[in-house]
Enzyme design. Structure first.
Site, PDB file in Angstrom:
ATOM      1  N   GLY A 165      -1.881  -0.195   0.651  1.00 34.50           N
ATOM      2  CA  GLY A 165      -2.352  -1.339   1.412  1.00 34.50           C
ATOM      3  C   GLY A 165      -2.765  -2.482   0.504  1.00 34.50           C
ATOM      4  O   GLY A 165      -2.438  -3.644   0.758  1.00 34.50           O
ATOM      5  N   TYR A 166      -3.482  -2.153  -0.564  1.00 31.71           N
ATOM      6  CA  TYR A 166      -3.922  -3.176  -1.513  1.00 31.71           C
ATOM      7  C   TYR A 166      -2.719  -3.852  -2.168  1.00 31.71           C
ATOM      8  O   TYR A 166      -2.660  -5.080  -2.272  1.00 31.71           O
ATOM      9  CB  TYR A 166      -4.815  -2.535  -2.576  1.00 31.71           C
ATOM     10  CG  TYR A 166      -5.387  -3.497  -3.583  1.00 31.71           C
ATOM     11  CD1 TYR A 166      -6.525  -4.240  -3.287  1.00 31.71           C
ATOM     12  CD2 TYR A 166      -4.798  -3.677  -4.835  1.00 31.71           C
ATOM     13  CE1 TYR A 166      -7.070  -5.135  -4.207  1.00 31.71           C
ATOM     14  CE2 TYR A 166      -5.324  -4.563  -5.764  1.00 31.71           C
ATOM     15  CZ  TYR A 166      -6.459  -5.285  -5.436  1.00 31.71           C
ATOM     16  OH  TYR A 166      -6.977  -6.174  -6.343  1.00 31.71           O
TER      17      TYR A 166
END
Length: 256
Positions: free
Chosen positions: A160-161
């Site tokens: 996600g990051y």
């Protein structure tokens, strides 16, 4: 115009998100040292007497502190309205607020993905649009995103990051394409491996830490103060012909 004048931020107001600690705190102090008054916001920032406020005021500049959870969209809009109501126009926007949640991709839950995306990209677009619109009307302004090495690379156990920081790189260029001709420069700073809360797990892992340091030509982890100069440059008239750039501050990592 002489060089010191090009780098001066005297008379400017900067809004710095994620300013309580680490890179955001250092950038806020650096901008103040260059002459800017600071509006600071973090999810848990003390409304009065914070360390960043004390450091900014020690430079002779003013500081206004706010709290905002960037994963709370109604709260974000409320914060933006409050700043526009209570503060001078924002000349410089530092989009530094962010979060990271670690878990292998096959086990990465929706909740992790959604929170990281809301904080790291959705809120960044909203705040940039709302303050950027005003800059366009006034005919000038500076927006600086905090990107990442994972704007260029995929990372490990942080899908996600990595996706959010890749999106920050593209958003930087998209806004720059639209606003450069209207006097608003949009750029990003991509930190390398820096001694902050986000990298504590890596620094505490002897194997990963050794592997990372072996690739950094500078031979050390970066420090938040390493970002003062880059932030002042991109916030000042010295960078008026710099637009859509992602400036790496990484000790040479991306050159390897």
């Amino acid at each position: 115009m002489h060089i010191p004048e090009q780098f001066s931020l005297k008379g400017k107001t900067a809004l710095v998100t994620g300013c309580k600690r680490g890179i955001g705190k250092a950038m806020a102090i650096g901008l103040a040292e260059a002459g800017a008054d600071i509006i600071g916001v973090s999810a848990s920032l003390e409304l009065s007497g914070s360390a960043v406020e004390q450091a900014v005021r020690a430079t002779g500049r003013s500081f206004r502190g706010y709290q905002c959870n960037f994963s709370d969209r109604p709260g974000l809009y409320g914060f933006i309205e409050q700043v526009k109501r209570e503060c001078p126009p924002v000349d410089i926007l530092i989009n530094n607020a962010g979060t990271i949640l670690r878990k292998p991709a096959a086990e990465h839950p929706d909740e992790y993905w959604d929170e990281v995306m809301e904080v790291n990209i959705n809120s960044q677009f909203i705040i940039s649009r709302e303050f950027g619109r005003d800059m366009v009307v006034r005919g000038g302004g500076k927006i600086i995103f905090t990107a990442s090495l994972l704007t260029f690379q995929g990372g490990i156990t942080v899908p996600g990051y990595a996706a959010s920081k890749g999106a920050i790189g593209s958003l930087t260029k998209a806004l720059a394409n639209e606003w450069a001709g209207k006097g608003v420069q949009v750029n990003a700073i991509a930190p390398g491996y820096i001694s902050t809360d986000n990298t504590e797990a890596l620094r505490n892992d002897p194997e990963r830490s050794k592997s990372i340091l072996s690739r950094i030509p500078a031979g050390r982890w970066g420090e938040p103060d390493d970002f003062k100069g880059a932030a002042v440059f991109l916030a000042s008239r010295a960078s008026d012909y710099v637009s859509g750039t992602i400036l790496t501050v990484d000790g040479g990592w991306m050159g390897r």
